[in-house]
Design a protein around this motif. Structure first.
Motif, PDB file in Angstrom:
ATOM      1  N   GLY A   1      37.013  52.936  72.429  1.00  0.00           N
ATOM      2  CA  GLY A   1      37.382  54.129  71.672  1.00  0.00           C
ATOM      3  C   GLY A   1      38.609  53.889  70.813  1.00  0.00           C
ATOM      4  O   GLY A   1      38.693  54.350  69.670  1.00  0.00           O
ATOM      5  N   CYS A   2      39.588  53.152  71.356  1.00  0.00           N
ATOM      6  CA  CYS A   2      40.790  52.804  70.591  1.00  0.00           C
ATOM      7  C   CYS A   2      40.442  51.890  69.421  1.00  0.00           C
ATOM      8  O   CYS A   2      40.972  52.049  68.313  1.00  0.00           O
ATOM      9  CB  CYS A   2      41.803  52.120  71.497  1.00  0.00           C
ATOM     10  SG  CYS A   2      42.490  53.183  72.786  1.00  0.00           S
TER      11      CYS A   2
ATOM     12  N   CYS B   1      29.971  56.045  76.925  1.00  0.00           N
ATOM     13  CA  CYS B   1      30.858  56.899  77.713  1.00  0.00           C
ATOM     14  C   CYS B   1      30.400  58.346  77.591  1.00  0.00           C
ATOM     15  O   CYS B   1      30.204  58.844  76.477  1.00  0.00           O
ATOM     16  CB  CYS B   1      32.299  56.755  77.230  1.00  0.00           C
ATOM     17  SG  CYS B   1      33.494  57.799  78.118  1.00  0.00           S
ATOM     18  N   LEU B   2      30.240  59.028  78.716  1.00  0.00           N
ATOM     19  CA  LEU B   2      29.815  60.432  78.700  1.00  0.00           C
ATOM     20  C   LEU B   2      30.811  61.319  77.984  1.00  0.00           C
ATOM     21  O   LEU B   2      30.434  62.297  77.332  1.00  0.00           O
ATOM     22  CB  LEU B   2      29.640  60.945  80.134  1.00  0.00           C
ATOM     23  CG  LEU B   2      28.438  60.452  80.941  1.00  0.00           C
ATOM     24  CD1 LEU B   2      28.446  61.092  82.321  1.00  0.00           C
ATOM     25  CD2 LEU B   2      27.133  60.763  80.219  1.00  0.00           C
ATOM     26  N   TYR B   3      32.088  60.988  78.108  1.00  0.00           N
ATOM     27  CA  TYR B   3      33.134  61.846  77.558  1.00  0.00           C
ATOM     28  C   TYR B   3      33.401  61.586  76.080  1.00  0.00           C
ATOM     29  O   TYR B   3      34.008  62.419  75.406  1.00  0.00           O
ATOM     30  CB  TYR B   3      34.432  61.671  78.356  1.00  0.00           C
ATOM     31  CG  TYR B   3      34.251  61.906  79.840  1.00  0.00           C
ATOM     32  CD1 TYR B   3      33.503  62.989  80.305  1.00  0.00           C
ATOM     33  CD2 TYR B   3      34.807  61.059  80.782  1.00  0.00           C
ATOM     34  CE1 TYR B   3      33.324  63.219  81.661  1.00  0.00           C
ATOM     35  CE2 TYR B   3      34.633  61.279  82.142  1.00  0.00           C
ATOM     36  CZ  TYR B   3      33.892  62.358  82.574  1.00  0.00           C
ATOM     37  OH  TYR B   3      33.722  62.573  83.919  1.00  0.00           O
ATOM     38  N   LEU B   4      32.969  60.421  75.581  1.00  0.00           N
ATOM     39  CA  LEU B   4      33.140  60.072  74.165  1.00  0.00           C
ATOM     40  C   LEU B   4      31.805  59.542  73.640  1.00  0.00           C
ATOM     41  O   LEU B   4      31.645  58.343  73.399  1.00  0.00           O
ATOM     42  CB  LEU B   4      34.245  59.029  73.987  1.00  0.00           C
ATOM     43  CG  LEU B   4      35.647  59.431  74.431  1.00  0.00           C
ATOM     44  CD1 LEU B   4      36.567  58.226  74.435  1.00  0.00           C
ATOM     45  CD2 LEU B   4      36.205  60.528  73.533  1.00  0.00           C
ATOM     46  N   PRO B   5      30.831  60.424  73.445  1.00  0.00           N
ATOM     47  CA  PRO B   5      29.479  59.988  73.087  1.00  0.00           C
ATOM     48  C   PRO B   5      29.365  59.296  71.733  1.00  0.00           C
ATOM     49  O   PRO B   5      28.370  58.611  71.480  1.00  0.00           O
ATOM     50  CB  PRO B   5      28.676  61.297  73.095  1.00  0.00           C
ATOM     51  CG  PRO B   5      29.687  62.380  72.931  1.00  0.00           C
ATOM     52  CD  PRO B   5      30.931  61.889  73.583  1.00  0.00           C
ATOM     53  N   ASP B   6      30.379  59.453  70.867  1.00  0.00           N
ATOM     54  CA  ASP B   6      30.313  58.818  69.551  1.00  0.00           C
ATOM     55  C   ASP B   6      30.912  57.419  69.552  1.00  0.00           C
ATOM     56  O   ASP B   6      30.922  56.735  68.525  1.00  0.00           O
ATOM     57  CB  ASP B   6      31.028  59.682  68.509  1.00  0.00           C
ATOM     58  CG  ASP B   6      32.509  59.863  68.820  1.00  0.00           C
ATOM     59  OD1 ASP B   6      32.862  59.853  70.027  1.00  0.00           O
ATOM     60  OD2 ASP B   6      33.317  60.008  67.881  1.00  0.00           O
TER      61      ASP B   6
ATOM     62  N   SER C   1      29.894  48.466  69.913  1.00  0.00           N
ATOM     63  CA  SER C   1      29.471  47.815  68.667  1.00  0.00           C
ATOM     64  C   SER C   1      30.276  48.279  67.454  1.00  0.00           C
ATOM     65  O   SER C   1      30.075  47.761  66.343  1.00  0.00           O
ATOM     66  CB  SER C   1      27.986  48.080  68.411  1.00  0.00           C
ATOM     67  OG  SER C   1      27.199  47.557  69.466  1.00  0.00           O
ATOM     68  N   ASP C   2      31.180  49.232  67.647  1.00  0.00           N
ATOM     69  CA  ASP C   2      31.949  49.757  66.519  1.00  0.00           C
ATOM     70  C   ASP C   2      32.835  48.703  65.861  1.00  0.00           C
ATOM     71  O   ASP C   2      33.259  48.878  64.715  1.00  0.00           O
ATOM     72  CB  ASP C   2      32.820  50.942  66.975  1.00  0.00           C
ATOM     73  CG  ASP C   2      31.988  52.166  67.334  1.00  0.00           C
ATOM     74  OD1 ASP C   2      30.910  52.339  66.742  1.00  0.00           O
ATOM     75  OD2 ASP C   2      32.412  52.940  68.212  1.00  0.00           O
ATOM     76  N   SER C   3      33.134  47.623  66.593  1.00  0.00           N
ATOM     77  CA  SER C   3      34.021  46.584  66.057  1.00  0.00           C
ATOM     78  C   SER C   3      33.273  45.440  65.376  1.00  0.00           C
ATOM     79  O   SER C   3      33.898  44.458  64.963  1.00  0.00           O
ATOM     80  CB  SER C   3      34.882  46.006  67.188  1.00  0.00           C
ATOM     81  OG  SER C   3      35.647  47.013  67.798  1.00  0.00           O
TER      82      SER C   3
END
Length: 317
Positions: free
Chosen positions: A87-88, A118-123, A127-129
């Motif tokens: 997330g970071c 992550c259930l709390y951060l579904p977005d 793979s974002d990196s």
């Protein structure tokens, strides 16, 4: 008398030798276990793949995992450098990741593919990196969690060149999963539970208690499959929204109104026990509620999952 004393002395010496031998064996076993852990010059992004690699006897130079949520991370981070959570990284906090890759001249990054991560951060996704890593010219490999844990074990083992260990780990996992399935078949515990998470800050000496809100990891992976209900909502003040599935609370008066069948403590037990002791002194009837300290599960320790859930079953059954 002298003969009796001599026998006692001989018995004492034999006992001492036995203890020394056992300590030596135990120490050798621990040393062997430590030697079996192998450091690899790569980065892994994703809790589940780090957990699998660790159980294969491998830890990466750097890892991007949800360290603030995952209990096992406290142990693994003594070996592998935390590079902030996925997330970071998504929010642009990538300096640690970049520095680690450059400093160690890392050529390979293994990324977990899971949805949701992550259930709390579904977005958020490991793979974002990929865009950043592609620009840095590293070799990107993926471990897809969708086909199941056994498939992920085999894929991770193949990427790490630990095929034999992968076969053994897959077999152990399947055996544990089958045992849990047998234990929980047609099991409906029908327990009303409140989950309190204790946090102790060593630097400040302060402790606080969080109540786990309904709809989180414990509900999805433990309580609901066992036919249990999370009553944590009764302790959450009106207007307070959960952060990462929890809400900090200062009082436990809502416990009496909720009337749970059990209180489960996760995290630091002492932090919860202290507030429970104070509250029970004011309301002695709280002492009738069973209290169990159990390991939290946030779907990171996928290899350890059968044992974690089995302990909840044992306590609540």
């Amino acid at each position: 008398m002298q003969s009796s004393h001599r026998f006692r002395l001989i018995g004492f010496c034999l006992a001492a030798c036995l203890v020394a031998a056992l300590l030596l064996i135990s120490g050798a076993a621990q040393a062997q276990q430590w030697r079996e852990l192998e450091k690899r010059n790569l980065v892994i992004i994703g809790d589940r793949v780090v957990d699998i690699a660790y159980n294969l006897g491998v830890y990466p130079v750097g890892m991007s995992v949800r360290c603030s949520m995952w209990p096992l991370c406290a142990k693994i981070k003594t070996l592998s450098q935390p590079l902030r959570c996925p997330g970071c990284l998504k929010r642009g906090r990538t300096q640690k990741l970049v520095n680690c890759i450059k400093k160690n001249q890392i050529k390979k990054v293994i990324i977990e593919k899971s949805s949701p991560f992550c259930l709390y951060l579904p977005d958020v996704s490991p793979s974002d990196s990929v865009g950043l890593l592609t620009k840095m010219g590293v070799d990107i490999q993926y471990v897809d969690m969708k086909p199941g844990i056994v498939s992920a074990i085999k894929r991770t083992a193949s990427l790490l060149g630990k095929e034999k260990a992968g076969v053994e780990l897959a077999a152990r996992y399947q055996k544990s999963a089958a045992k849990l399935a047998k234990q929980t078949k047609d099991l409906n515990l029908a327990k009303r539970v409140v989950i309190l998470n204790g946090v102790f800050q060593a630097k400040t000496g302060k402790a606080f208690v969080r109540v786990e809100a309904p709809g989180g990891y414990s509900d999805k992976f433990i309580l609901e499959p066992l036919g249990c209900q999370n009553l944590g909502g009764a302790l959450i003040p009106k207007g307070r929204k959960p952060h990462k599935g929890h809400v900090i609370i200062r009082k436990l008066k809502g416990l009496l109104q909720a009337e749970p069948d059990a209180i489960v403590i996760t995290g630091d037990p002492a932090a919860v026990q202290k507030i429970l002791a104070k509250q029970t002194a004011e309301s002695p009837e709280l002492g009738r509620i069973p209290v169990y300290s159990l390991p939290a599960y946030v779907d990171s320790s996928v290899i350890e999952r059968p044992q974690i859930i089995a302990k909840w079953v044992w306590a609540l059954k």
